[in-house]
Design an enzyme around this catalytic site. Sequence first.
Site, PDB file in Angstrom:
ATOM      1  N   SER A   8       0.823  -1.213   0.000  1.00 29.05           N
ATOM      2  CA  SER A   8       0.000   0.000   0.000  1.00 29.05           C
ATOM      3  C   SER A   8       0.862   1.270   0.000  1.00 29.05           C
ATOM      4  O   SER A   8       2.029   1.252   0.408  1.00 29.05           O
ATOM      5  CB  SER A   8      -0.916   0.013   1.224  1.00 29.05           C
ATOM      6  OG  SER A   8      -1.713  -1.149   1.236  1.00 29.05           O
TER       7      SER A   8
HETATM    8  N1  SAM Z   1      -0.252  -5.114   4.096  1.00 30.97           N
HETATM    9  C1  SAM Z   1       0.424  -5.422   2.854  1.00 30.97           C
HETATM   10  C2  SAM Z   1       1.793  -4.840   2.772  1.00 30.97           C
HETATM   11  O1  SAM Z   1       2.180  -4.052   3.655  1.00 30.97           O
HETATM   12  O2  SAM Z   1       2.507  -5.195   1.825  1.00 30.97           O
HETATM   13  C3  SAM Z   1      -0.374  -5.035   1.638  1.00 30.97           C
HETATM   14  C4  SAM Z   1      -1.541  -5.860   1.470  1.00 30.97           C
HETATM   15  S1  SAM Z   1      -2.254  -5.976  -0.134  1.00 30.97           S
HETATM   16  C5  SAM Z   1      -2.921  -4.381  -0.351  1.00 30.97           C
HETATM   17  C6  SAM Z   1      -3.640  -7.027   0.329  1.00 30.97           C
HETATM   18  C7  SAM Z   1      -3.252  -8.433   0.656  1.00 30.97           C
HETATM   19  O3  SAM Z   1      -4.403  -9.094   1.167  1.00 30.97           O
HETATM   20  C8  SAM Z   1      -2.803  -9.231  -0.559  1.00 30.97           C
HETATM   21  O4  SAM Z   1      -1.535  -9.760  -0.347  1.00 30.97           O
HETATM   22  C9  SAM Z   1      -3.867 -10.330  -0.676  1.00 30.97           C
HETATM   23  O5  SAM Z   1      -3.383 -11.556  -1.165  1.00 30.97           O
HETATM   24  C10 SAM Z   1      -4.336 -10.436   0.763  1.00 30.97           C
HETATM   25  N2  SAM Z   1      -5.655 -11.053   0.953  1.00 30.97           N
HETATM   26  C11 SAM Z   1      -6.786 -10.934   0.209  1.00 30.97           C
HETATM   27  N3  SAM Z   1      -7.779 -11.675   0.739  1.00 30.97           N
HETATM   28  C12 SAM Z   1      -7.268 -12.264   1.853  1.00 30.97           C
HETATM   29  C13 SAM Z   1      -7.788 -13.145   2.845  1.00 30.97           C
HETATM   30  N4  SAM Z   1      -9.047 -13.604   2.823  1.00 30.97           N
HETATM   31  N5  SAM Z   1      -6.978 -13.548   3.838  1.00 30.97           N
HETATM   32  C14 SAM Z   1      -5.689 -13.121   3.906  1.00 30.97           C
HETATM   33  N6  SAM Z   1      -5.141 -12.304   2.996  1.00 30.97           N
HETATM   34  C15 SAM Z   1      -5.918 -11.870   1.994  1.00 30.97           C
END
Ligand code: SAM
Length: 224
Positions: free
Chosen positions: A72
Amino acid sequence: MWTRRRAQNGGDPFAHEREGMVDRQIAARGVRDPRVLDAMRATPRHRFVPERAREFAYDDRPLEIGHSQTISQPYIVAFMTELLEPGPDDHVLEIGTGSGYQTAVLAHLVKRVTTIERVAPLAEAARNRLADLGYCNVAVHAGDGTRGRPEDAPYDGILVTAAGPRVPDSLRAQLADGGRLVCPVGPRETQRLVKVTRHGDRFDELASIGCVFVPLLGEEGWHA
Ligand code: SAM
C-alpha cells in the site's frame, strides 16, 4: 552524493528518502501520532519491494509485489495505523500480510503481531523477510483471514489491508473489549475505511476516508 549519504546514514542509502517520505507524504497530510511517525521512519520500506522497484520504494503510491497484489501507499499505511490506536502492550491481528511492510510497522508499535496472508508464496516470502530483518514479535500464517484466527483471540486491534463487501463477523467476534478494527469496506472499485470499536456487546462504527484496495477474497469476503 550516494557515498556521502551512505556514510552519514549508518549504511542505509534510503534513510534520507524515508525522512522525506514521512515529512512530505505523511506528517504534512495530518498524521500526528509521534509513535506512528517514528515507526514509519524506522521501517526500511525498500526491503519490502521487489528488487526492480527499489528506487521507487519511497514514492507516494502503491507498488506491485507479484501475484497481482500490492504494497500500500505509505500514507495509507500510516493513516490506518494511527486509526488503529496501537498500544505498546497490544496483540494485533493483520489480515493481508502481502510484503510484510505493514506488519513490520505494527511490530514497532505493539507487543505482538499475528498476520494472515491468503497467497501462500507471499506469506512465506514475508515470513523470511521479517525474520531476516530481525522482527521477532511477528507470526505469519497462510490462509483465509476473513475467518480470523480464533485460537489466538481476543485481539486489541485488527487491521484488514484488503477490501471486503462488509466487516467480517468472525473478525468482530475476535475483538477484545475496547478493541479497535480498521477495514476498507465497499464495492470492488472504491471503498471507505471503517473503524469499529467494541464496547462489550456493542460495536461502534465510524466511516473515515475513501480508498482503493485489492479485494478481500474468502469465505466472509468476496468470492474469487
Ligand atoms: N499489508 C500489505 C503490505 O504491507 O505489503 C499489503 C496488502 S495488499 C494491499 C492485500 C493483501 O491481502 C494481498 O496480499 C492479498 O493476497 C491479501 N488477501 C486478500 N484476501 C485475503 C484473505 N481472505 N486472507 C488473507 N489475505 C488476503
